[in-house]
Write a protein that holds these residues in place. Structure first.
Motif, short mmCIF file in Angstrom:
data_model
loop_
_atom_site.label_atom_id
_atom_site.label_comp_id
_atom_site.label_asym_id
_atom_site.label_seq_id
_atom_site.Cartn_x
_atom_site.Cartn_y
_atom_site.Cartn_z
N MET A 1 -12.21 -4.15 -3.82
CA MET A 1 -11.55 -3.12 -3.02
C MET A 1 -11.08 -3.69 -1.69
O MET A 1 -9.96 -3.41 -1.25
N TYR A 2 -11.91 -4.51 -1.07
CA TYR A 2 -11.51 -5.11 0.20
C TYR A 2 -10.29 -6.01 0.02
O TYR A 2 -9.34 -5.95 0.81
N GLU A 3 -10.31 -6.85 -1.01
CA GLU A 3 -9.19 -7.76 -1.25
C GLU A 3 -7.90 -6.99 -1.51
O GLU A 3 -6.82 -7.37 -1.02
N SER A 4 -7.98 -5.90 -2.25
CA SER A 4 -6.79 -5.08 -2.52
C SER A 4 -6.24 -4.47 -1.24
O SER A 4 -5.03 -4.51 -1.00
N LEU A 5 -7.11 -3.91 -0.43
CA LEU A 5 -6.67 -3.31 0.83
C LEU A 5 -6.12 -4.36 1.79
O LEU A 5 -5.15 -4.11 2.51
N ALA A 6 -6.72 -5.54 1.81
CA ALA A 6 -6.24 -6.62 2.68
C ALA A 6 -4.85 -7.07 2.25
O ALA A 6 -4.00 -7.37 3.11
N ARG A 7 -4.59 -7.13 0.95
CA ARG A 7 -3.25 -7.50 0.47
C ARG A 7 -2.22 -6.45 0.88
O ARG A 7 -1.11 -6.79 1.29
N ILE A 8 -2.57 -5.18 0.79
CA ILE A 8 -1.65 -4.12 1.20
C ILE A 8 -1.39 -4.21 2.70
O ILE A 8 -0.24 -4.15 3.15
N ASN A 9 -2.44 -4.38 3.48
CA ASN A 9 -2.30 -4.46 4.94
C ASN A 9 -1.51 -5.69 5.37
O ASN A 9 -0.78 -5.65 6.36
N GLY A 10 -1.63 -6.77 4.64
CA GLY A 10 -0.92 -8.01 4.98
C GLY A 10 0.49 -8.08 4.41
O GLY A 10 1.13 -9.13 4.48
N ASN A 11 0.98 -6.98 3.84
CA ASN A 11 2.33 -6.92 3.26
C ASN A 11 2.55 -7.96 2.17
O ASN A 11 3.64 -8.47 1.99
N TYR A 12 1.51 -8.26 1.42
CA TYR A 12 1.60 -9.24 0.33
C TYR A 12 2.66 -8.83 -0.69
O TYR A 12 3.51 -9.63 -1.08
N TYR A 13 2.63 -7.58 -1.11
CA TYR A 13 3.54 -7.13 -2.15
C TYR A 13 4.97 -6.97 -1.62
O TYR A 13 5.93 -7.16 -2.36
N ARG A 14 5.09 -6.63 -0.37
CA ARG A 14 6.44 -6.51 0.22
C ARG A 14 7.11 -7.88 0.30
O ARG A 14 8.31 -8.02 0.10
N GLN A 15 6.33 -8.92 0.58
CA GLN A 15 6.88 -10.27 0.64
C GLN A 15 7.11 -10.84 -0.76
O GLN A 15 8.07 -11.57 -0.99
N ARG A 16 6.24 -10.51 -1.68
CA ARG A 16 6.37 -11.04 -3.03
C ARG A 16 7.51 -10.38 -3.80
O ARG A 16 8.16 -11.03 -4.62
N PHE A 17 7.73 -9.09 -3.57
CA PHE A 17 8.78 -8.35 -4.24
C PHE A 17 9.72 -7.74 -3.21
O PHE A 17 9.66 -6.53 -2.95
N PRO A 18 10.59 -8.55 -2.60
CA PRO A 18 11.47 -8.01 -1.55
C PRO A 18 12.47 -7.01 -2.12
O PRO A 18 12.91 -7.12 -3.26
N ARG A 19 12.81 -6.05 -1.31
CA ARG A 19 13.76 -5.02 -1.71
C ARG A 19 15.16 -5.45 -1.31
O ARG A 19 15.37 -6.07 -0.28
N VAL A 20 16.12 -5.08 -2.15
CA VAL A 20 17.51 -5.40 -1.86
C VAL A 20 17.99 -4.56 -0.69
O VAL A 20 18.62 -5.05 0.24
N ARG A 21 17.68 -3.26 -0.73
CA ARG A 21 18.06 -2.34 0.34
C ARG A 21 16.84 -1.53 0.75
O ARG A 21 15.96 -1.30 -0.05
N ASP A 22 16.84 -1.10 1.98
CA ASP A 22 15.74 -0.27 2.46
C ASP A 22 16.07 1.21 2.31
O ASP A 22 15.99 1.99 3.25
N THR A 23 16.46 1.60 1.11
CA THR A 23 16.72 3.00 0.80
C THR A 23 16.02 3.35 -0.49
O THR A 23 15.57 2.48 -1.22
N SER A 24 15.95 4.62 -0.77
CA SER A 24 15.35 5.07 -2.02
C SER A 24 16.46 5.46 -2.98
O SER A 24 17.64 5.28 -2.71
N PHE A 25 16.10 6.06 -4.09
CA PHE A 25 17.10 6.49 -5.07
C PHE A 25 18.01 7.58 -4.51
O PHE A 25 19.11 7.78 -4.98
N THR A 26 17.56 8.26 -3.46
CA THR A 26 18.38 9.30 -2.85
C THR A 26 19.40 8.73 -1.87
O THR A 26 20.31 9.44 -1.46
N GLY A 27 19.23 7.47 -1.47
CA GLY A 27 20.12 6.87 -0.50
C GLY A 27 19.69 7.12 0.93
O GLY A 27 20.38 6.74 1.87
N VAL A 28 18.55 7.75 1.13
CA VAL A 28 18.04 8.05 2.46
C VAL A 28 17.35 6.81 3.01
O VAL A 28 16.57 6.17 2.31
#
Length: 129
Positions: free
Chosen positions: A56-83
């Motif tokens: 649980m600690y390792e999972s929370l630390a990865r979220i807090n450290g933006n591990y998944y945001r860096q590993r899976f970068p988004r093309v645009r910072d919008t959602s399916f609504t375009g907001v």
């Protein structure tokens, strides 16, 4: 060993940001409450499942450290609504305030903001044949 785990969770709680616009409903506040409940006796708390605690600690630390945001970068910072992110935060902040004031459901609040017709007016009736 539980003292080390306790200190790691405390450090994570210190690093985890709080969202002041959500008034106690954000993940940072929830995390702090859960850590306080899990480690009632502080460093002397006996952990029943150390592997689950470490996982649980390792999972929370990865979220807090933006591990998944860096590993899976988004093309645009919008959602399916375009907001955009800023517009979404503004909408959610306004929705929370309206829900507190009027005690309406989220669906009615969103319908009120995005439609020209009020949800209280009811659905349009199809013309009878």
């Amino acid at each position: 060993m539980s003292a080390t785990r306790y200190r790691r969770f405390l450090k994570l709680c210190e690093e985890w940001p709080r969202d002041q616009t959500k008034k106690g409903q954000d993940l940072g506040t929830f995390l702090r409450q859960r850590v306080a409940a899990a480690f009632r006796e502080g460093e002397n708390t006996q952990i029943t499942d150390p592997e689950k605690c470490d996982q649980m600690y390792e999972s929370l630390a990865r979220i807090n450290g933006n591990y998944y945001r860096q590993r899976f970068p988004r093309v645009r910072d919008t959602s399916f609504t375009g907001v955009t992110v800023e517009e979404c935060k503004l909408l959610l902040t306004g929705s929370m305030q309206h829900m507190d004031e009027e005690k309406k459901g989220l669906w009615k609040t969103l319908m009120k903001r995005f439609s020209s017709k009020s949800p209280e007016d009811g659905p349009e009736k199809a013309p009878e044949k």
